[in-house]
Design an enzyme around this catalytic site. Structure first.
Site, PDB file in Angstrom:
ATOM      1  N   GLY A 122       0.924  -1.184   0.137  1.00  0.00           N
ATOM      2  CA  GLY A 122       0.138   0.025  -0.240  1.00  0.00           C
ATOM      3  C   GLY A 122       0.910   1.314   0.074  1.00  0.00           C
ATOM      4  N   GLU A 123       0.856   2.139   0.869  1.00  0.00           N
ATOM      5  CA  GLU A 123       1.515   3.140   1.133  1.00  0.00           C
ATOM      6  C   GLU A 123       1.918   3.449   2.382  1.00  0.00           C
ATOM      7  OE1 GLU A 123       3.624   6.632   0.411  1.00  0.00           O
ATOM      8  OE2 GLU A 123       2.027   6.737   2.055  1.00  0.00           O
ATOM      9  N   SER A 124       3.257   3.168   2.456  1.00  0.00           N
ATOM     10  CA  SER A 124       3.803   2.898   4.104  1.00  0.00           C
ATOM     11  C   SER A 124       3.614   4.099   4.902  1.00  0.00           C
ATOM     12  CB  SER A 124       5.021   2.564   4.192  1.00  0.00           C
ATOM     13  OG  SER A 124       6.141   3.360   3.303  1.00  0.00           O
TER      14      SER A 124
ATOM     15  N   CYS B 254       6.003  -5.611   0.620  1.00  0.00           N
ATOM     16  CA  CYS B 254       6.096  -4.101  -0.122  1.00  0.00           C
ATOM     17  C   CYS B 254       6.203  -2.960   1.007  1.00  0.00           C
ATOM     18  CB  CYS B 254       5.015  -3.932  -1.176  1.00  0.00           C
ATOM     19  SG  CYS B 254       5.654  -2.481  -2.302  1.00  0.00           S
TER      20      CYS B 254
ATOM     21  N   ARG C 132      13.076   3.387   0.149  1.00  0.00           N
ATOM     22  CA  ARG C 132      11.580   3.574  -0.500  1.00  0.00           C
ATOM     23  C   ARG C 132      11.735   3.862  -1.782  1.00  0.00           C
ATOM     24  NH1 ARG C 132       7.743   7.006   2.707  1.00  0.00           N
ATOM     25  NH2 ARG C 132       6.406   6.098   1.225  1.00  0.00           N
TER      26      ARG C 132
ATOM     27  N   ILE D 116       5.662  -3.018  -7.363  1.00  0.00           N
ATOM     28  CA  ILE D 116       4.980  -1.905  -7.702  1.00  0.00           C
ATOM     29  C   ILE D 116       5.536  -0.730  -6.735  1.00  0.00           C
ATOM     30  CG2 ILE D 116       2.789  -0.746  -7.719  1.00  0.00           C
ATOM     31  CD1 ILE D 116       1.556  -3.771  -7.890  1.00  0.00           C
ATOM     32  N   ARG D 117       6.189   0.156  -7.532  1.00  0.00           N
ATOM     33  CA  ARG D 117       7.184   1.125  -6.640  1.00  0.00           C
ATOM     34  C   ARG D 117       7.768   0.644  -5.281  1.00  0.00           C
ATOM     35  NH1 ARG D 117       2.105   2.842  -7.707  1.00  0.00           N
ATOM     36  NH2 ARG D 117       1.194   2.616  -5.696  1.00  0.00           N
TER      37      ARG D 117
ATOM     38  N   HIS E 145       4.856  -8.285  -4.550  1.00  0.00           N
ATOM     39  CA  HIS E 145       3.704  -8.609  -3.989  1.00  0.00           C
ATOM     40  C   HIS E 145       3.434 -10.064  -4.199  1.00  0.00           C
ATOM     41  CE1 HIS E 145       1.629  -4.625  -3.075  1.00  0.00           C
ATOM     42  NE2 HIS E 145       2.801  -4.058  -3.817  1.00  0.00           N
TER      43      HIS E 145
ATOM     44  N   GLU F 193       1.034 -11.965  -3.557  1.00  0.00           N
ATOM     45  CA  GLU F 193      -0.695 -11.844  -3.568  1.00  0.00           C
ATOM     46  C   GLU F 193      -1.168 -11.475  -4.687  1.00  0.00           C
ATOM     47  OE1 GLU F 193       1.089  -9.424  -1.992  1.00  0.00           O
ATOM     48  OE2 GLU F 193      -0.060  -7.720  -2.426  1.00  0.00           O
TER      49      GLU F 193
HETATM   50  N1  GLN Z   1       6.315   2.655  -2.308  1.00  0.00           N
HETATM   51  C1  GLN Z   1       5.353   2.326  -1.386  1.00  0.00           C
HETATM   52  C2  GLN Z   1       5.801   2.799  -0.071  1.00  0.00           C
HETATM   53  O1  GLN Z   1       6.854   2.976   0.407  1.00  0.00           O
HETATM   54  C3  GLN Z   1       5.080   0.899  -1.273  1.00  0.00           C
HETATM   55  C4  GLN Z   1       4.540   0.386  -2.541  1.00  0.00           C
HETATM   56  C5  GLN Z   1       3.568  -0.903  -2.397  1.00  0.00           C
HETATM   57  O2  GLN Z   1       3.468  -1.375  -1.468  1.00  0.00           O
HETATM   58  N2  GLN Z   1       3.372  -1.369  -3.508  1.00  0.00           N
HETATM   59  O3  GLN Z   1       5.017   2.932   0.891  1.00  0.00           O
END
Ligand code: GLN
Length: 189
Positions: free
Chosen positions: A47-49, A79, A100, A130-131, A166, A168
């Site tokens: 998600g977005e940490s 992630c 990150r 993903i990112r 990921h 999942e």
């Molecule tokens: N770049 C995101 C972060 O640092 C993580 C991306 C992800 O969980 N797919 O929060």
């Protein structure tokens, strides 16, 4: 059968829940710290940490999560979850220097066939990044399971597992099965 929670404050929750159930275990979305007492292991999803960290603070999750890990319960961070595991309790559980969004903008998101060196043998996983973050280095107590070039993208300790990718989002549940079998002890009936 084990009971596995998925932190459900933000991020990719539903795929984890259905894969846990697909492996014959009970899956519980976790939205309150008190629920940690009802599960055997926990997944911190992608998600977005930063958002997740803020929500963890808002819902007073951090002390409960620290206790959960101190009690020896297994936690799998994917992630953003990998970022959180290295930040929790100032890296006391998983010492790592995290970068990150470490794969740069051109390859923000990509798929890669990755050999992961598990205790049970090396298996090649289809992985989705993903990112994604990576660990630039880890402490002595942390075992590196996979790298891309010099970037550390999967690690474990006796009770923790973290991946930059990921699992999942693929059909391959072997890493989730490894987490549940090797890191999670059934304590709840
Ligand atoms: N770049 C995101 C972060 O640092 C993580 C991306 C992800 O969980 N797919 O929060």
């Amino acid at each position: 059968m084990k009971t596995i929670g998925v932190l459900a404050l933000q991020g990719a929750v539903s795929e984890h829940l259905s894969q846990i159930e697909g492996l014959g275990h009970k899956a519980v979305p976790i939205t309150l710290p008190a629920q940690l007492a009802t599960i055997d292991g926990l997944i911190l999803p992608g998600g977005e940490s930063t958002a997740m960290h803020i929500l963890l603070g808002t819902f007073d999750f951090i002390p409960a999560l620290i206790t959960f890990i101190e009690e020896g319960h297994g936690v799998f961070g994917t992630c953003a979850g990998m970022v959180l595991l290295s930040q929790l309790n100032e890296g006391a559980f998983l010492e790592a220097e995290v970068v990150r969004n470490g794969f740069g903008r051109q390859i923000d998101s990509f798929e890669y066939h990755l050999p992961v060196e598990l205790e049970t043998g090396t298996i090649s996983f289809p992985t989705v990044f993903i990112r994604a973050p990576f660990y630039a280095s880890v402490g002595n107590a942390v075992k590196v399971l996979a790298r891309i070039d010099t970037k550390i993208v999967a690690v474990e300790t006796p009770t923790l597992l973290a991946t930059a990718f990921h699992p999942e989002l693929t059909e391959d549940t072997r890493l989730l099965a490894y987490f549940i079998d090797k890191k999670v002890t059934a304590s709840q009936s």
